[in-house]
Motif scaffolding. Sequence first.
Motif, PDB file in Angstrom:
ATOM      1  N   THR A 241       3.835   7.218  -5.645  1.00  0.00           N
ATOM      2  CA  THR A 241       3.385   7.129  -4.251  1.00  0.00           C
ATOM      3  C   THR A 241       2.403   8.206  -4.013  1.00  0.00           C
ATOM      4  O   THR A 241       2.142   8.432  -2.536  1.00  0.00           O
TER       5      THR A 241
ATOM      6  N   ASP B 235       0.803  -1.137  -0.099  1.00  0.00           N
ATOM      7  CA  ASP B 235       0.005   0.069  -0.080  1.00  0.00           C
ATOM      8  C   ASP B 235       0.845   1.364   0.024  1.00  0.00           C
ATOM      9  O   ASP B 235       0.331   2.330   0.438  1.00  0.00           O
ATOM     10  N   ARG B 236       2.142   1.153  -0.377  1.00  0.00           N
ATOM     11  CA  ARG B 236       2.901   2.381  -0.447  1.00  0.00           C
ATOM     12  C   ARG B 236       3.797   2.769  -1.654  1.00  0.00           C
ATOM     13  O   ARG B 236       3.985   3.742  -1.929  1.00  0.00           O
TER      14      ARG B 236
END
Length: 172
Positions: free
Chosen positions: A145, A124-125
Amino acid sequence: MPQNTQPSFAEVIRDTDRSAVHLEMRDAYGDNERFAAWRHGARINWDDRATWWRGFHDQIAEAAARGVSIRRARIVSEPVSEYIRWEHYVTRANVSAGEQVRWLPRRLASDLALPGNDYWLFDDRLARIHHFAGDGSLVADEFSTEPAVLKLFAASFEAVWERGIPHEEYTV
């Protein structure tokens, strides 16, 4: 990020700690030798791993062994394209490497908010966004990002995953 400084998939998956998810939404991804051979009747000898196992499978297996959850979801038109029939056939290799795979018929995705491109999302980054030409060939990858992009990608993947049919239950 300039093209020549983008990390490879191997580098990104090696740096992934928790999860890697991949959403695919196309019915064809361009021609390749393995697909062409399958169209001409060639089939994989699943008992001879050396003939079908690739570096990608090593990368997935290594990440899975470290505890990384690796999930792939595919949105497909039905009846499925010839390419998707082949992709379903070769998905056995992905599953053997440690991926979980689900399939979602496109008609069941009409009310989902989905991005315009396929992508990988790592922990999730970091998002790796795939840009394809009309013929299905890969044009370029883009990394992001950006929090709004990551949020959309995480939510869209989970919505597709929730509705998706596990690979072993989906027939083409």
